[in-house]
Design a protein around this motif. Structure first.
Motif, PDB file in Angstrom:
ATOM      1  N   MET A  34       0.854  -1.191   0.000  1.00 55.64           N
ATOM      2  CA  MET A  34       0.000   0.000   0.000  1.00 55.64           C
ATOM      3  C   MET A  34       0.892   1.243   0.000  1.00 55.64           C
ATOM      4  O   MET A  34       1.575   1.521   0.994  1.00 55.64           O
ATOM      5  CB  MET A  34      -0.906  -0.013   1.232  1.00 55.64           C
ATOM      6  N   PRO A  35       0.912   2.027  -1.074  1.00 54.22           N
ATOM      7  CA  PRO A  35       1.770   3.218  -1.113  1.00 54.22           C
ATOM      8  C   PRO A  35       1.217   4.312  -0.210  1.00 54.22           C
ATOM      9  O   PRO A  35       0.019   4.557  -0.164  1.00 54.22           O
ATOM     10  CB  PRO A  35       1.703   3.633  -2.584  1.00 54.22           C
ATOM     11  N   VAL A  36       2.102   4.965   0.516  1.00 59.43           N
ATOM     12  CA  VAL A  36       1.719   6.064   1.396  1.00 59.43           C
ATOM     13  C   VAL A  36       2.639   7.241   1.108  1.00 59.43           C
ATOM     14  O   VAL A  36       3.677   7.099   0.460  1.00 59.43           O
ATOM     15  CB  VAL A  36       1.814   5.658   2.887  1.00 59.43           C
ATOM     16  N   SER A  37       2.272   8.418   1.613  1.00 60.36           N
ATOM     17  CA  SER A  37       3.066   9.613   1.334  1.00 60.36           C
ATOM     18  C   SER A  37       4.271   9.669   2.265  1.00 60.36           C
ATOM     19  O   SER A  37       4.318   8.982   3.296  1.00 60.36           O
ATOM     20  CB  SER A  37       2.201  10.857   1.520  1.00 60.36           C
ATOM     21  N   PRO A  38       5.254  10.531   1.960  1.00 58.83           N
ATOM     22  CA  PRO A  38       6.417  10.683   2.852  1.00 58.83           C
ATOM     23  C   PRO A  38       6.048  11.181   4.242  1.00 58.83           C
ATOM     24  O   PRO A  38       6.844  11.045   5.175  1.00 58.83           O
ATOM     25  CB  PRO A  38       7.287  11.706   2.101  1.00 58.83           C
ATOM     26  N   ALA A  39       4.845  11.761   4.379  1.00 59.22           N
ATOM     27  CA  ALA A  39       4.422  12.262   5.690  1.00 59.22           C
ATOM     28  C   ALA A  39       3.910  11.152   6.599  1.00 59.22           C
ATOM     29  O   ALA A  39       3.575  11.417   7.755  1.00 59.22           O
ATOM     30  CB  ALA A  39       3.339  13.321   5.516  1.00 59.22           C
ATOM     31  N   TYR A  40       3.868   9.931   6.093  1.00 60.39           N
ATOM     32  CA  TYR A  40       3.428   8.796   6.914  1.00 60.39           C
ATOM     33  C   TYR A  40       4.631   8.238   7.671  1.00 60.39           C
ATOM     34  O   TYR A  40       5.603   7.785   7.069  1.00 60.39           O
ATOM     35  CB  TYR A  40       2.814   7.716   6.023  1.00 60.39           C
ATOM     36  N   LEU A  41       4.550   8.282   9.009  1.00 59.50           N
ATOM     37  CA  LEU A  41       5.647   7.796   9.839  1.00 59.50           C
ATOM     38  C   LEU A  41       5.092   6.868  10.908  1.00 59.50           C
ATOM     39  O   LEU A  41       4.659   7.306  11.978  1.00 59.50           O
ATOM     40  CB  LEU A  41       6.395   8.964  10.491  1.00 59.50           C
ATOM     41  N   PRO A  42       5.048   5.570  10.636  1.00 60.41           N
ATOM     42  CA  PRO A  42       4.487   4.635  11.620  1.00 60.41           C
ATOM     43  C   PRO A  42       5.367   4.543  12.854  1.00 60.41           C
ATOM     44  O   PRO A  42       6.598   4.607  12.775  1.00 60.41           O
ATOM     45  CB  PRO A  42       4.461   3.308  10.852  1.00 60.41           C
ATOM     46  N   ASP A  43       4.718   4.402  13.994  1.00 64.43           N
ATOM     47  CA  ASP A  43       5.448   4.263  15.252  1.00 64.43           C
ATOM     48  C   ASP A  43       4.584   3.506  16.255  1.00 64.43           C
ATOM     49  O   ASP A  43       4.078   4.077  17.222  1.00 64.43           O
ATOM     50  CB  ASP A  43       5.836   5.640  15.799  1.00 64.43           C
ATOM     51  N   PRO A  44       4.381   2.208  16.042  1.00 65.65           N
ATOM     52  CA  PRO A  44       3.498   1.433  16.922  1.00 65.65           C
ATOM     53  C   PRO A  44       4.124   1.193  18.295  1.00 65.65           C
ATOM     54  O   PRO A  44       4.930   0.276  18.472  1.00 65.65           O
ATOM     55  CB  PRO A  44       3.292   0.131  16.152  1.00 65.65           C
ATOM     56  N   GLN A  45       3.737   2.001  19.270  1.00 62.64           N
ATOM     57  CA  GLN A  45       4.323   1.954  20.606  1.00 62.64           C
ATOM     58  C   GLN A  45       3.506   1.127  21.598  1.00 62.64           C
ATOM     59  O   GLN A  45       4.070   0.584  22.551  1.00 62.64           O
ATOM     60  CB  GLN A  45       4.457   3.385  21.146  1.00 62.64           C
ATOM     61  N   PHE A  46       2.194   1.047  21.411  1.00 63.09           N
ATOM     62  CA  PHE A  46       1.366   0.384  22.420  1.00 63.09           C
ATOM     63  C   PHE A  46       1.748  -1.082  22.634  1.00 63.09           C
ATOM     64  O   PHE A  46       1.726  -1.563  23.778  1.00 63.09           O
ATOM     65  CB  PHE A  46      -0.116   0.500  22.058  1.00 63.09           C
ATOM     66  N   PRO A  47       2.129  -1.822  21.601  1.00 60.11           N
ATOM     67  CA  PRO A  47       2.498  -3.226  21.831  1.00 60.11           C
ATOM     68  C   PRO A  47       3.661  -3.410  22.795  1.00 60.11           C
ATOM     69  O   PRO A  47       3.811  -4.486  23.378  1.00 60.11           O
ATOM     70  CB  PRO A  47       2.869  -3.731  20.427  1.00 60.11           C
TER      71      PRO A  47
END
Length: 478
Positions: A1-14
């Protein structure tokens, strides 16, 4: 799934571990009809470039976003519901779907995407895990209106109609179904702390304090938990005082101020039987089942404080009680100052001299009361937005006859100590109209009737456009 450069995932809850959430699977819906797409909010997290098909994959099928949670998490929490403790709740019809940084910046706020109506979880008990389409539309309207009025709120991100017939006791049934995705500043609730305090697990309470401080309150000092926990409570208290004051200035009645509906960042979310005031009435309630008026408009400040006391009780497992009491004791002053500032702000003003916002706020409430049944809440703030600069507009408008009283003469005198803030806002086309945007219960029901009876979405779209215009005109940042 292509996303823009402004997408910065940071899954912290796990990183908190299995004591805080359970992995779940989304429901398989027979239909996925897109009814709302919030590209303005999506741009904040780099998801506005998704195609319609990719949007459906993400927010109706809940396929994982790149680099984000591999599977949804139903979070664990307890809560006081109408001040009665309930240890049987948790994410019963929703889950945490993704976490990412705002504006694609490593130092940006950590924002969550969470679902509502996404299917059953281990916490569903006897529920079907679904959301009615009417419930989704109502929440969409609430978040758009509250944002326009400058209230910190979650954002309705995506709404899909899902093609199921639901049975509900409080709606004509069968009724249509939906799944809603929210963008919020953390899914961690007061009830998240309460669950671990209930099981007497101070280590987990401490772990949650560390997690919250590191991600959401980095300014909170103290190397040791004995200092960090009270400092966190003081900071949360300040944000909750700010939130409650903004509710009051907006004439908003949440309806269900349970501890599981309190977010640790002071952001409003999860809108059920909410109402906006038709007039100034401290006894006005939103929930038809709130027979004692526990969460009436005028009792919201005390309800929020009671909830803060429950959070303090959880933190008492990891620090001394006295500094927690000291933190709680800041609430009254913080709330009063925030309310006075919020009223002045809603009137689009700034003081000419060192401010005495409280005096003007008191005068404004008295004037609203003087207007009685004839003066609705939102039109008052609309007419007098900009203070004396708007007096000619107010005194030739449809409510001019209400303003020829002693209370309103006192208001005009009080306004002499203020001037319009960003007076150019008064030139916006919104303020050239005779009436403001409102969201009273009758209007909401009429919008829903058009959808339910004729599948006519045009009135809702027009309402959302009108609320957007109000947001632009008032420019009341939360």
């Amino acid at each position: 799934m292509p996303v823009s450069p402004a997408y910065l995932p940071d899954p912290q809850f796990p990183t908190l571990g299995p004591e805080f959430a359970e992995v779940v699977a989304p429901a398989a819906f027979p239909q996925t009809i897109s009814r709302f797409r919030n590209d303005r909010a999506a741009a904040r997290v780099g998801l506005n470039t998704l195609t319609d098909a990719e949007w459906r994959d993400a927010f109706a099928l809940f396929k994982p976003l790149p680099g984000n949670l591999p599977a949804p998490l139903a979070t664990r929490y307890h809560g006081h519901q109408f001040q009665v403790y309930n240890a049987e709740i948790g994410d019963g019809r929703g889950f945490l779907y993704a976490q990412m940084r705002e504006d694609g910046e490593p130092g940006g706020r950590l924002l969550d995407l969470g679902a509502k109506g996404s299917g059953q979880t281990p916490f569903s008990r006897f529920g079907d895990g679904r959301l009615t389409l009417k419930g989704g539309v109502r929440e969409l309207l609430a978040t758009e209106m509250l944002e326009a009025l400058g209230v910190p709120t979650s954002k309705s991100f995506a709404l899909f109609e899902t093609g199921e017939d639901l049975e509900r006791g409080d709606e004509p049934s069968p009724t249509r179904s939906s799944v809603l995705t929210r963008l919020s500043w953390s899914n961690i609730r007061f009830g998240t702390f309460q669950r671990h305090a209930f099981f007497n697990k101070p280590a987990l309470v401490g772990q949650l304090v560390e997690h919250v401080v590191s991600l959401y309150y980095p300014e909170v000092g103290g190397a040791e938990m004995a200092e960090k926990a009270p400092a966190l409570l003081r900071a949360v208290t300040a944000r909750m005082a700010h939130l409650c004051a903004r509710w009051m200035a907006a004439g908003f009645v949440h309806g269900v101020l349970n501890t599981d509906n309190m977010n640790i960042n002071g952001e409003s979310f999860d809108y059920g039987p909410y109402r906006f005031l038709p007039k100034n009435d401290p006894n006005f309630t939103a929930a038809y089942f709130d027979h004692q008026g526990l969460y009436a408009f005028g009792r919201q400040p005390s309800a929020v404080f009671w909830n803060l006391q429950q959070l303090a009780g959880c933190l008492a497992l990891v620090c001394e009680q006295e500094p927690l009491v000291d933190a709680l004791n800041t609430y009254g002053t913080q709330y009063r100052d925030n309310l006075a500032e919020a009223i002045v702000r809603r009137l689009g003003l700034k003081p000419l001299t060192p401010p005495d916002n409280g005096v003007l706020a008191a005068i404004a409430f008295k004037a609203l009361a003087e207007g009685g049944d004839a003066l609705r809440w939102e039109p008052f703030f609309f007419d007098w937005f900009g203070g004396l600069a708007s007096a000619p507009r107010a005194l030739r408008g449809p409510r001019a006859h209400l303003y020829d009283t002693e209370a309103f003469r006192a208001l005009r005198t009080g306004l002499e100590a203020f001037e319009a803030h960003q007076e150019e806002r008064l030139q916006h086309r919104y303020f050239q109209r005779s009436d403001p945007q409102e969201l009273l219960i009758g209007q909401i029901e009429a919008l829903w009737a058009a959808i339910a009876e004729h599948d006519d979405w045009a009135p809702l779209q027009a309402k959302l456009q009108g609320i957007g215009e109000a947001r632009e005109a008032m420019a009341l940042a939360s």
